[in-house]
Design an enzyme around this catalytic site. Structure first.
Site: not given
Ligand SMILES: [Zn+2]
Length: 188
Positions: A101, A104, A149, A152, A172
């Protein structure tokens, strides 16, 4: 290049690819293969890489996120925006490694979970376990499964049912929401 030269080139390229191993790893055919990809995801991590755990939440204010992310990243992660298709360099990323990510650093996908969907967005048929939470959005009238995510809360993309077997799923993902960490950090 003459025919003979190009033949040599392709032979060499084939041997090189075979030597590099996982680049053309066989597509998984059973859910057992998928489980193995999920279980062994750390094999795609460069040695000594330290990443946060899903159980260590990162909570920041909107203003702090604005400082931490560039405007495109902010729009996708914090405002559920979508990048224009075909714009992410990660569409063509084929090296072994791990996608984390951008907000984070939580590990989300490996290169072994990625496939070419032809949609113009980086696409994956499964994820590293426990990386995402989901919700339903109605932005395009028809309900879609949005995912974010787990650490975060940053929005990453949507899940569709037109992925390859055995999962049949297409995660996607907006490329701007990802950072790619190649396993082989030394230039080969
Ligand atoms: Zn995150």
């Amino acid at each position: 290049m003459t025919r003979r030269e190009s033949l040599k080139f392709f032979l060499a390229a084939g041997i090189w690819t075979a030597l590099k191993g996982r680049v053309n790893a066989a597509q998984p055919t059973s859910m057992k293969d998928i489980e193995n990809l999920q279980k062994n995801w750390k094999a795609l991590l460069a040695e000594g890489t330290k990443l946060p755990l899903p159980s260590e939440p990162l909570k920041l204010s909107k203003e702090e996120w604005r400082k931490r992310l560039d405007p495109t990243q902010f729009n996708v992660l914090r405002e559920e925006g979508t990048e224009p298709p075909g714009t992410s360099p990660l569409n063509n990323e084929k090296r072994p490694g791990v996608f984390v990510c951008i907000g984070c650093n939580l590990a989300l996908f490996t290169s072994d979970m990625k496939y070419e969907s032809g949609t113009g967005w980086p696409s994956f048929f499964t994820t590293i376990p426990g990386a995402f939470g989901t919700s339903t959005d109605y932005k395009l009238i028809l309900p879609r499964t949005e995912y974010h995510c787990i650490r975060c809360g940053g929005h990453h993309g949507h899940i569709f049912d037109d992925g390859p077997p055995p999962t049949g799923k297409r995660w996607c993902n907006n490329g701007v929401a990802l950072r790619f960490l190649p396993r082989d950090t030394k230039k080969s």
